[in-house]
Design an enzyme around this catalytic site. Structure first.
Site, mmCIF file in Angstrom:
data_model
loop_
_atom_site.group_PDB
_atom_site.id
_atom_site.type_symbol
_atom_site.label_atom_id
_atom_site.label_comp_id
_atom_site.label_asym_id
_atom_site.label_seq_id
_atom_site.Cartn_x
_atom_site.Cartn_y
_atom_site.Cartn_z
ATOM 1 N N LYS A 21 -53.104 -8.851 -13.866
ATOM 2 C CA LYS A 21 -54.337 -9.633 -13.952
ATOM 3 C C LYS A 21 -54.200 -10.770 -14.955
ATOM 4 C CE LYS A 21 -57.982 -7.007 -13.540
ATOM 5 N NZ LYS A 21 -58.835 -5.931 -14.087
ATOM 6 N N ARG A 90 -61.172 -6.364 -19.973
ATOM 7 C CA ARG A 90 -60.666 -5.890 -18.680
ATOM 8 C C ARG A 90 -59.248 -5.356 -18.780
ATOM 9 N NH1 ARG A 90 -61.177 -11.236 -15.175
ATOM 10 N NH2 ARG A 90 -61.098 -9.761 -13.416
ATOM 11 N N GLY A 99 -59.052 1.289 -9.439
ATOM 12 C CA GLY A 99 -60.059 2.255 -9.849
ATOM 13 C C GLY A 99 -59.609 3.203 -10.943
ATOM 14 N N MET A 101 -58.381 2.335 -14.158
ATOM 15 C CA MET A 101 -58.683 1.971 -15.537
ATOM 16 C C MET A 101 -59.950 1.136 -15.572
ATOM 17 S SD MET A 101 -54.933 1.608 -17.070
ATOM 18 C CE MET A 101 -54.714 0.205 -16.043
ATOM 19 N N ARG A 335 -54.357 -12.173 -6.889
ATOM 20 C CA ARG A 335 -53.036 -11.532 -6.842
ATOM 21 C C ARG A 335 -52.561 -11.577 -5.394
ATOM 22 N NH1 ARG A 335 -55.732 -5.655 -7.564
ATOM 23 N NH2 ARG A 335 -57.014 -5.961 -5.738
ATOM 24 N N HIS A 451 -49.782 20.451 -2.027
ATOM 25 C CA HIS A 451 -49.077 21.339 -1.099
ATOM 26 C C HIS A 451 -49.273 20.862 0.341
ATOM 27 C CE1 HIS A 451 -48.781 24.961 1.485
ATOM 28 N NE2 HIS A 451 -47.742 25.222 0.720
ATOM 29 N N SER A 776 -18.778 12.868 7.836
ATOM 30 C CA SER A 776 -20.202 12.632 8.033
ATOM 31 C C SER A 776 -20.933 13.507 7.029
ATOM 32 C CB SER A 776 -20.600 12.986 9.463
ATOM 33 O OG SER A 776 -21.992 12.835 9.592
ATOM 34 N N CYS A 844 -25.458 12.038 8.567
ATOM 35 C CA CYS A 844 -26.361 12.513 9.603
ATOM 36 C C CYS A 844 -27.358 13.416 8.893
ATOM 37 C CB CYS A 844 -25.612 13.264 10.691
ATOM 38 S SG CYS A 844 -24.612 14.635 10.105
ATOM 39 N N TYR A 864 -22.106 3.959 8.502
ATOM 40 C CA TYR A 864 -23.290 4.103 9.360
ATOM 41 C C TYR A 864 -24.201 5.197 8.846
ATOM 42 C CZ TYR A 864 -21.143 8.322 11.383
ATOM 43 O OH TYR A 864 -20.611 9.566 11.555
#
Ligand code: ADP
Ligand code: MG
Ligand code: MG
Length: 892
Positions: A21, A90, A99, A101, A335, A451, A776, A844, A864
């Site tokens: 800010k 601010r 939301g 601070m 911003r 969870h 792999s 993989c 890859y």
């Protein structure tokens, strides 16, 4: 150390020091835009304050000096009783923490200066007392922890007493009385009067902003968003301008493009005669920004000009907070704005079209996670369904179904073929069966690492959590006065977190349709699809990593190819032993004699050859890595418990059950305490004669058959779970013989390599590479064995706790643990290549499609990544982003 910067001294690149800010307020000031004067106290001052608890040496003096400058610039003194300067205090950290601070407006008002403010405003008592009551409310809540609800109750009472609905209908006397009521609330909770000294108000507010950095919810939010805990917040002290001076004043928010769709145009909301967060707080109905043109054309036009300036300057969508004070426009914040996944792609492409950024930069403006969101089916919102509440979108997708409140009911209903949404206050490991059975999961508590969220993401299941307006009871939940009972239908959106009553229709993702090549004609010109096409094509041109897919069937292979897969990195063969082939596998396992075993293998072999031919054909010309059978054989046998019961019952009844008894003995023989660490992978191949040989022969024969059709088979045989080079050598010697015999002079080549998934293999990679043409990395097993976790057990049992404690930033199964497991990958890559410079390296396992992991694999120098078909586009995009990023860092 300098702790305070005037807005003239900062700029947008000083976010670390001045917070987002503050840095952007300075930037706008220096662009000559109308920003009220002010100064920023640095994040370093905050860090000092938090370290020492109270006093920061030198800070008060600097604040004095900057305050004096500010007073001079405005020509008023802070809180002066006749002609007061008021300021806002601010918060503003480097990363936006919406939301989390706090902000205090109207600092400097007291019982005397309130009269001075009224005079300033031409005798507007109502305005002055409204400002004063707001100060006590915000200061009480933010600085002194007074429960905000009590102020709201007092305001509500004042409105009820007067019989009005809106706070603007309260007059000066009402507000004066409200101030008295607020002061009482203040004393009751703090034990002292509301501080009258303006400078004391200012200092206390600054300290409160510092402290808000460590408020519980801010700490939790940072942990979840992986924002470092030691950054601290800056504090901005800004001269107040007033949007609550009457109907020629107001406050609003604006976006330079639509942050939902990315469409060009002016978007925003405006509220006349209002201050601060009234707009977002939804206390009165706001106007669309375009209405401002009718109310105040001059300010509106100026706002549009400024928005164009800001977009040009930041080269991106900006969001803006502004206030109009008696016809004069003031900029209070800007911003680079947040946006939806769809908007991110559309805007990036638009900016390329406008010549603002190039395609490389466009790649940095979008993410694989956003592309992933766009590949889920979405709710069709054209019927304008109203969301009843909103939680945190914890695991994307669109799910609808009957509400159930227990795991048991979820399982029962699912067994009857019903789609259900499991609703819980929060989930715990006991809910796992219900979570598996449900179509989606909705909780009223917990964040992105609860969870419910962790487990749902692991299962790829739609989840909304932390919908905290929801009161969850035993067989119903309520949101306000709305009640939803067990069996009612709801729809939940795991991307936006929205919850709808009833069944909202689902529409397929146009992005998936585009990849599949069957886009609805009506969506053919969709700007989003065009943007995705353009950006991903560019990524393909940039990336060094190839992207393969994990696929076990011709159908999956074909789809993955449409999604851009450049081969198969993992074809699991175990699925090919299920279904009606189970009987053959049982025969193999139960074989008493070599002949019995060979018969069973001989019966399986042509089936396997057909499986492989199907896949090689779909991937014609591209490499196909086929993994020899990996899981423990008992997984193909009946369960020990069930069989034991069956045999016992049968014997009790005097039936002859010779076969079952034999089977039971075999199952007992093969039973393992720790199947993950038991007889599986290469170990199995070395113990059951002929098993791997049968598979190798089937692969070679399939390749020869495809070559005979004129195709170009490129099979690669992958040996699982190797820990020592001797294991691989033994398999290899036998395989080479078979391949030579089958291939003859057909020209067919079969490459042989290994998975690196046991830590010992990574640590002896230099030796293993002698016998392997490719590695792999099986990062799932490498993670399990590296950490000593059994994935199936730990994710539900304690990962949520580890995430909560910050031991993990993210589940190591979701994103590779670069420090530990990743180190094993690094070692193996380096030492393997030292032995065999042209060793092909891939990965993989689902990490291959995880954005952060892809960047890591790029950096380690793999050739890859391989992932499930739906993640192929994500991996393509991220591999391109990784390439552009590392080019960027090479330039530096
Ligand atoms: P947040 O970070 O939550 O957006 P802000 O610090 O931006 O908090 O403050 C919230 C709102 O308060 C701003 O959007 C603006 O409307 C109002 N506000 C802040 N400072 C001032 C000021 N100096 N004059 C008038 N209004 C202000
Ligand atoms: Mg705020
Ligand atoms: Mg703001």
């Amino acid at each position: 150390m300098k702790f305070v910067y005037d807005f003239h001294e900062g700029n947008k690149d000083l976010k670390d020091l001045l917070g987002g800010k503050g840095a952007n307020l300075a930037e706008m000031t220096n662009l000559g835009l109308p920003v009220p004067p002010g100064f920023t106290i640095t994040t370093e001052a905050c860090q000092e304050y938090l370290r020492h608890g109270t006093h920061v040496d030198g800070l008060p003096g600097e604040i004095d000096a900057h305050l004096a400058t500010l007073e001079q610039a405005i020509g008023r003194r802070l809180g002066d009783s006749h002609d007061p300067l008021l300021v806002s205090v601010r918060s503003g950290a480097k990363f936006s923490m919406p939301g989390m601070m706090e902000t205090v407006l109207n600092v400097g008002l007291n019982d005397e200066s309130v009269a001075g403010l009224s005079r300033q405003a031409g005798g507007n008592d109502r305005f002055a007392w409204d400002s004063y009551r707001r100060l006590i409310q915000m200061f009480g809540k933010t600085v002194c922890d007074v429960p905000g609800g009590e102020f709201e109750d007092a305001l509500h009472e004042a409105k009820t007493a007067k019989g009005v609905k809106d706070d603007v209908q309260l007059d000066a006397d009402d507000l004066k009385a409200l101030v008295t009521a607020y002061k009482k609330v203040f004393v009751k909770h703090t034990g002292h009067d509301f501080p009258q000294d303006p400078r004391e108000q200012l200092d206390l507010a600054i300290e409160a902003v510092f402290r808000s950095w460590n408020a519980d919810r801010a700490v939790l939010y940072r942990r979840q968003e992986r924002i470092p805990a030691d950054l601290g917040t800056a504090v901005n002290v800004v001269a107040m301008v007033f949007g609550n001076l009457g109907n020629d004043s107001g406050t609003g928010v604006a976006f330079t493009r639509d942050p939902a769709s990315g469409e060009q145009g002016i978007y925003g909301d405006y509220l006349a005669n209002a201050q601060g967060e009234d707009v977002v707080a939804g206390i009165r109905n706001t106007l669309a920004l375009s209405e401002l043109a009718k109310l105040d054309k001059r300010s509106y036009d100026e706002l549009l000009r400024i928005m164009a300036t800001l977009e040009g300057h930041y080269r991106d969508l900006c969001d803006i907070e502004f206030t109009i004070e008696r016809g004069k426009l003031w900029m209070l914040q800007t911003r680079v704005g947040k946006r939806t996944a769809a908007a991110a792609f559309t805007i990036a492409a638009q900016l390329v079209d406008e010549g603002v950024i190039d395609l490389d930069e466009a790649l940095t403006r979008v993410t694989g996670a956003q592309l992933g969101q766009l590949m889920f089916p979405r709710f069709d919102l054209s019927g304008d369904p109203a969301a009843v509440t909103r939680g945190i979108g914890a695991s994307p997708g669109a799910a609808a179904g009957e509400v159930v409140f227990t795991s048991k009911h979820a399982v029962e209903a699912a067994a009857q073929g019903k789609a259900v949404i499991l609703v819980r206050r929060e989930t715990n490991p006991d809910d796992l069966p219900g979570m598996i059975a449900a179509n989606g999961i909705l909780t009223s508590r917990g964040g992105k690492t609860s969870h419910a969220a962790v487990v749902a993401r692991g299962m790829g299941k739609t989840c909304v959590c932390g919908a905290d307006q929801m009161e969850v009871g035993r067989d119903s939940f309520t949101i306000g006065s709305q009640e939803v009972r067990e069996g009612d239908i709801i729809s939940i959106d795991g991307t936006t977190g929205r919850v709808y009553l009833g069944e909202v229709p689902v529409r397929p993702s146009e992005v998936v349709q585009y990849f599949e090549g069957d886009l609805d004609p009506e969506r053919a010109n969709d700007p989003l699809v065009a943007a995705v096409h353009r950006i991903i094509t560019h990524a393909d041109g940039k990336r060094r990593l190839k992207v393969r897919t994990n696929a076990d069937t011709g159908t999956d292979a074909a789809r993955a190819r449409r999604f851009g897969a450049q081969g198969i990195g993992l074809c699991r063969t175990e699925h090919m032993f299920l279904g009606d082939r189970r009987e053959l596998v049982e025969r193999l396992i139960l074989a008493r004699t070599e002949t019995d075993r060979n018969d069973a293998l001989a019966a399986l072999q042509p089936l396997q050859r057909a499986d492989f031919l199907d896949i090689l054909r779909e991937m014609n010309g591209l490499p196909v890595t086929i993994r020899l059978i990996d899981p423990p054989l008992h997984e193909f046998l009946p369960s020990l418990e069930e069989l034991a019961v069956k045999v016992a019952v049968a014997q009790e009844q005097g039936q002859r059950v010779e076969q079952d008894v034999q089977m039971l003995a075999a199952v007992r023989r093969m039973h393992e305490q720790n199947p993950m660490l038991g007889l599986r992978g290469v170990r199995l191949g070395l113990v059951i004669p002929g098993l791997f040989a049968m598979q190798v022969r089937a692969i070679a024969e399939a390749a020869v058959a495809l070559a005979a059709e004129g195709g170009n088979p490129r099979p690669e045989i992958m040996v699982p779970l190797v820990g020592a080079v001797q294991e691989l050598e033994t398999v290899r010697t036998e395989a080479e013989k078979i391949i030579a015999e089958v291939a003859g002079d057909s020209g067919v080549k079969v490459v042989i390599g290994t998975m690196i998934e046991v830590p010992r293999a990574a640590l002896t990679a230099g030796q293993i590479a002698e016998a392997a043409e490719f590695f792999s990395f099986g990062t799932n097993d490498l993670t399990q064995m590296g950490w000593g976790f059994s994935r199936d057990d730990v994710e539900g049992a304690f990962f949520w706790r580890y995430l909560e404690l910050g031991i993990f930033g993210i589940s190591p199964f979701e994103s590779i643990d670069t420090e530990g497991v990743g180190r094993l990958v690094r070692i193996a890559a380096e030492e393997g290549r030292a032995t065999r410079p042209d060793l092909k390296l891939g990965v993989c396992g689902e990490h291959g499609g995880d954005p952060d992991s892809v960047h890591f694999f790029h950096e380690v120098g793999l050739d890859y990544v391989s992932c499930s078909p739906f993640r192929v586009p994500i991996a393509r995009l991220e591999a391109g982003r990784a390439a552009v990023e590392s080019e960027g860092s090479d330039h530096r």
